[in-house]
Scaffold this motif. Structure first.
Motif: not given
Length: 264
Positions: A178, A180-181, A183, A187-189, A192, A200
């Motif tokens: 995915y 990350p940026e 989200f 949602s990133q947390r 993870y 990533v």
């Protein structure tokens, strides 16, 4: 899959679409045919729905149904230009022996924003799919749903920012890639926490729609420009197949957008 026989860019419903730019239907068909042939070479069965005039985005089959364990949740499109696609796919399911077919009351663009991991359904929202569709999907499909917030309009569907590379099994967690940026911070947390060993992707991967990929757990169909992502896939034991999607990308689509996965 649906042949892009009527493919063109006549309107703008995402940042990738520019009706002023020339589009080749012939080239789009060539790209799509190579994708379908790739699946066959991998050993998969490919089913087809008849394209309909006046529906240039019908090629993006992923947006018209979510199928888990043979249970089908149809689509309800946000853009009026695509609304008629949903009923063509509904009839296809019924004509092909699916009996547990439910059409939604909330706006959802199917596998565009619903991604099955083998354990949970990741559900995107922010640009197309109504947040209320997440609860509706859980009730209809009978699987747990985890909501994810998209924040970059270029990545307007979950399948432009995240790809499940391996579904979970009884002895293996799901594996994903995915960006990350795409989200929200929360949602990133969540991602993870769920997938600490995820691949990533970087901005270059995302900007060529590299995450709009299709994986069968070993082979991965990705856009040819996604070289950084491909290197990571190889390092994790996957076998990437590079595809030219330059024409289909003019409408914001790639391998996954063209592919509805029929599970069960």
């Amino acid at each position: 899959m649906c042949e892009p026989k009527h493919f063109t860019v006549e309107y703008t419903i995402n940042p990738w679409m520019d009706p002023s730019q020339p589009v080749s239907t012939e080239l789009a068909v060539k790209e799509w045919t190579e994708l379908a042939d790739t699946y066959r070479r991998w050993g998969h069965q490919v089913e087809f729905i008849q394209p309909q005039p006046g529906l240039p985005d019908m090629v993006f089959a992923a947006n018209s149904g979510t199928v888990i364990d043979g249970r089908v949740l149809g689509a309800r499109f946000r853009a009026p230009q695509r609304a008629a696609e949903a009923d063509h796919y509904r009839r296809w399911f019924l004509d092909h022996g699916y009996r547990d077919v439910t059409m939604p009351t909330k706006t959802n663009e199917a596998e565009g924003d619903f991604t099955w991991t083998g354990e949970v359904l990741l559900a995107g929202t922010g640009f197309r799919t109504d947040p209320g569709a997440h609860a509706e999907a859980q009730e209809i499909l009978g699987v747990p749903v985890i909501s994810l917030q998209l924040v970059d309009p270029r990545y307007y569907h979950l399948d432009t920012a995240l790809c499940v590379l391996q579904e979970a099994t009884s002895d293996r967690r799901a594996h994903v890639a995915y960006y990350p940026e795409a989200f929200s911070p929360g949602s990133q947390r969540v991602l993870y926490r769920l997938f600490p060993d995820a691949i990533v992707a970087n901005a270059a991967d995302a900007e060529c729609l590299g995450l709009n990929a299709v994986s069968d757990g070993r082979n991965v169909a990705i856009p040819m420009e996604a070289t950084h992502l491909a290197d990571q896939l190889i390092n994790h034991g996957y076998d990437p197949t590079f595809l030219d999607i330059s024409e289909l990308r003019k409408s914001g689509g790639g391998p996954k957008c063209c592919t509805m996965e029929l599970r069960g």
